[in-house]
Design a protein around this motif. Structure first.
Motif, PDB file in Angstrom:
ATOM      1  N   GLN A 254      -2.901   1.818  -9.500  1.00  0.00           N
ATOM      2  CA  GLN A 254      -2.565   0.985  -8.346  1.00  0.00           C
ATOM      3  C   GLN A 254      -3.769   0.184  -7.855  1.00  0.00           C
ATOM      4  O   GLN A 254      -3.616  -0.793  -7.128  1.00  0.00           O
TER       5      GLN A 254
ATOM      6  N   GLN B 289      -1.373  12.281 -11.896  1.00  0.00           N
ATOM      7  CA  GLN B 289      -1.275  11.661 -10.577  1.00  0.00           C
ATOM      8  C   GLN B 289      -2.531  10.872 -10.235  1.00  0.00           C
ATOM      9  O   GLN B 289      -2.449   9.777  -9.662  1.00  0.00           O
ATOM     10  N   ARG B 290      -3.711  11.402 -10.605  1.00  0.00           N
ATOM     11  CA  ARG B 290      -4.959  10.660 -10.368  1.00  0.00           C
ATOM     12  C   ARG B 290      -4.966   9.354 -11.158  1.00  0.00           C
ATOM     13  O   ARG B 290      -5.373   8.311 -10.650  1.00  0.00           O
TER      14      ARG B 290
ATOM     15  N   TRP C  53      -2.297   7.674 -12.236  1.00  0.00           N
ATOM     16  CA  TRP C  53      -1.288   6.777 -11.677  1.00  0.00           C
ATOM     17  C   TRP C  53      -1.772   6.145 -10.374  1.00  0.00           C
ATOM     18  O   TRP C  53      -1.491   4.979 -10.110  1.00  0.00           O
ATOM     19  N   GLN C  54      -2.503   6.922  -9.563  1.00  0.00           N
ATOM     20  CA  GLN C  54      -3.096   6.359  -8.340  1.00  0.00           C
ATOM     21  C   GLN C  54      -4.113   5.278  -8.707  1.00  0.00           C
ATOM     22  O   GLN C  54      -4.150   4.219  -8.085  1.00  0.00           O
TER      23      GLN C  54
ATOM     24  N   MET D  80       4.991  10.823  -6.832  1.00  0.00           N
ATOM     25  CA  MET D  80       4.320  11.083  -8.105  1.00  0.00           C
ATOM     26  C   MET D  80       4.290  12.564  -8.437  1.00  0.00           C
ATOM     27  O   MET D  80       3.571  12.981  -9.338  1.00  0.00           O
TER      28      MET D  80
END
Length: 151
Positions: A116, A109-110, A112-113, A101
């Motif tokens: 999940q 990135q936070r 996208w995490q 990422m």
């Protein structure tokens, strides 16, 4: 970067993994291609080149049927294709693929995490996702981060 293309539910997809021998293989992008498009038209190629200091010769296209399980980055692409195939046939609901990422900002990135952490079949709003990433009023920023998601 190792690139291959696959077809899922009649949609062509470009799959890109980092292919440096010194790096742990990670999936860099899964990109749904428009009709008539190819991996060259992937939305992230220019960004990947700039971010990693790459040029055209640093991208190797390998046909899906020519991928080798003995080469780590290619094995990752085979595993990605296998997991996506199982997902689209209804036999899989989660993925366990290593993702790179690094192309996104810290905030992206936070987000996208956090994506999940959304369970299969669960639907949440951008406002809820913004709360989950610690930015309760940042629903527009979360929506923007989603639009830049390489996966």
């Amino acid at each position: 970067m190792i690139v291959t293309e696959a077809v899922f539910a009649s949609h062509r997809v470009a799959l890109i993994a980092n292919g440096h021998a010194q790096d742990t293989p990670r999936l860099v992008e899964i990109n749904w291609l428009q009709a008539g498009g190819s991996w060259h038209s992937s939305k992230s190629i220019a960004k990947l080149k700039k971010h990693h200091g790459l040029c055209d010769k640093d991208f190797s296209f390998i046909a899906k049927n020519s991928l080798s399980k003995t080469k780590p980055a290619q094995a990752l692409l085979i595993d990605t294709i296998t997991q996506l195939t199982a997902y689209f046939s209804g036999a899989r609901q989660t993925f366990d693929l290593p993702l790179d990422m690094s192309l996104g900002t810290e905030f992206q990135q936070r987000v996208w995490q956090a994506l999940q952490g959304i369970d299969y079949g669960e639907a949440i709003s951008y406002a809820e996702l913004a709360k989950r990433v610690g930015s309760p009023k940042g629903f527009r920023a979360v929506a923007n981060a989603n639009s830049k998601n390489p996966f």
